[in-house]
Motif scaffolding. Structure first.
Motif, PDB file in Angstrom:
ATOM      1  N   VAL A  80      -8.699   3.034  -8.696  1.00 45.02           N
ATOM      2  CA  VAL A  80      -7.339   4.113  -8.295  1.00 45.02           C
ATOM      3  C   VAL A  80      -5.811   3.941  -8.847  1.00 45.02           C
ATOM      4  N   GLN A  81      -5.507   5.374  -9.570  1.00 46.24           N
ATOM      5  CA  GLN A  81      -4.196   5.425 -10.103  1.00 46.24           C
ATOM      6  C   GLN A  81      -3.455   5.838  -9.330  1.00 46.24           C
ATOM      7  N   ALA A  82      -1.781   5.216  -9.019  1.00 49.16           N
ATOM      8  CA  ALA A  82      -0.807   5.320  -8.160  1.00 49.16           C
ATOM      9  C   ALA A  82      -0.300   6.651  -9.188  1.00 49.16           C
ATOM     10  N   PRO A  83       0.390   8.067  -9.098  1.00 49.26           N
ATOM     11  CA  PRO A  83       0.646   8.806  -9.901  1.00 49.26           C
ATOM     12  C   PRO A  83       1.996   8.524  -9.575  1.00 49.26           C
ATOM     13  N   GLN A  84       2.878   8.504 -11.249  1.00 53.14           N
ATOM     14  CA  GLN A  84       4.329   7.985 -11.000  1.00 53.14           C
ATOM     15  C   GLN A  84       5.093   8.357 -10.055  1.00 53.14           C
ATOM     16  N   GLY A  85       5.899   7.649  -9.338  1.00 54.87           N
ATOM     17  CA  GLY A  85       6.684   7.608  -8.108  1.00 54.87           C
ATOM     18  C   GLY A  85       6.327   8.294  -6.464  1.00 54.87           C
ATOM     19  N   ARG A  86       4.900   7.958  -6.704  1.00 54.14           N
ATOM     20  CA  ARG A  86       3.919   8.274  -5.543  1.00 54.14           C
ATOM     21  C   ARG A  86       3.264   7.635  -4.732  1.00 54.14           C
ATOM     22  N   CYS A  87       1.680   7.633  -3.992  1.00 55.66           N
ATOM     23  CA  CYS A  87       1.174   6.902  -3.371  1.00 55.66           C
ATOM     24  C   CYS A  87       0.036   8.035  -3.491  1.00 55.66           C
ATOM     25  N   ALA A  88      -1.177   6.763  -4.314  1.00 57.18           N
ATOM     26  CA  ALA A  88      -2.861   7.020  -4.122  1.00 57.18           C
ATOM     27  C   ALA A  88      -3.549   6.163  -3.279  1.00 57.18           C
ATOM     28  N   THR A  89      -4.332   7.241  -2.353  1.00 59.02           N
ATOM     29  CA  THR A  89      -5.014   6.451  -1.231  1.00 59.02           C
ATOM     30  C   THR A  89      -7.106   6.748  -1.871  1.00 59.02           C
ATOM     31  N   ASP A  90      -7.879   6.051  -1.442  1.00 60.07           N
ATOM     32  CA  ASP A  90      -9.122   6.192  -1.814  1.00 60.07           C
ATOM     33  C   ASP A  90     -10.176   5.495  -0.251  1.00 60.07           C
ATOM     34  N   SER A  91     -10.894   5.710   0.206  1.00 60.25           N
ATOM     35  CA  SER A  91     -11.776   5.445   0.922  1.00 60.25           C
ATOM     36  C   SER A  91     -13.700   4.890   0.214  1.00 60.25           C
ATOM     37  N   SER A  92     -14.201   4.220   1.051  1.00 58.53           N
ATOM     38  CA  SER A  92     -15.782   4.790   0.863  1.00 58.53           C
ATOM     39  C   SER A  92     -16.104   4.319   2.040  1.00 58.53           C
ATOM     40  N   TRP A  93     -17.564   5.853   1.593  1.00 60.22           N
ATOM     41  CA  TRP A  93     -18.056   6.055   3.417  1.00 60.22           C
ATOM     42  C   TRP A  93     -18.985   5.028   3.064  1.00 60.22           C
ATOM     43  N   LEU A  94     -19.047   4.258   2.464  1.00 60.91           N
ATOM     44  CA  LEU A  94     -20.952   3.539   2.935  1.00 60.91           C
ATOM     45  C   LEU A  94     -20.211   1.529   2.770  1.00 60.91           C
ATOM     46  N   GLY A  95     -19.047   1.409   3.189  1.00 61.18           N
ATOM     47  CA  GLY A  95     -18.266   0.194   3.241  1.00 61.18           C
ATOM     48  C   GLY A  95     -16.783   0.158   3.896  1.00 61.18           C
TER      49      GLY A  95
END
Length: 127
Positions: A80-95
């Motif tokens: 997961v790469q953060a956009p310039q000046g912002r945040c990014a979130t990720d998750s997994s349905w499998l764990g």
């Protein structure tokens, strides 16, 4: 049949337990995080999501490489790469998040990213 002593003991126990302050379960562990310059990554105590942030718009970039704890998931890792000046979130349905590392790089004059290094892995899956 209860005796007067047993009744008073039970009542004292109920009163005593009601005086213990309630503490949220998540207060025991706030979660895990790591930082480098203006970049950061955080995982909550339940390890359900991962968030990577880039705190400043400049030529530095940040990404997080992470793995979940599900051995059936065919993907080796998530990025997961953060956009310039912002945040990014990720998750997994499998764990849940098992391990992550924060990486940093630079945007070159050709607008291509060169990844310089990654910090040491953080293992929230090991409790």
């Amino acid at each position: 049949m209860t005796t007067p002593l047993a009744g008073r003991t039970a009542a004292a126990l109920v009163v005593g337990l009601s005086l213990i302050p309630a503490v949220p379960a998540s207060a025991a562990t706030a979660g895990w995080s790591d930082t480098y310059a203006h970049g950061s990554v955080s995982v909550p105590a339940d390890r359900s999501t991962i968030k990577v942030c880039d705190g400043k718009v400049d030529n530095l970039v940040y990404k997080v490489i992470w793995h979940n704890d599900n051995p059936v998931d065919a993907r080796d890792s998530f990025v997961v790469q953060a956009p310039q000046g912002r945040c990014a979130t990720d998750s997994s349905w499998l764990g849940s998040v098992m391990v992550f590392k924060l990486c940093h790089g630079r945007i070159g004059s050709n607008n291509r990213t060169t990844w310089d290094a990654c910090k040491a892995p953080v293992w929230p899956g090991r409790r």
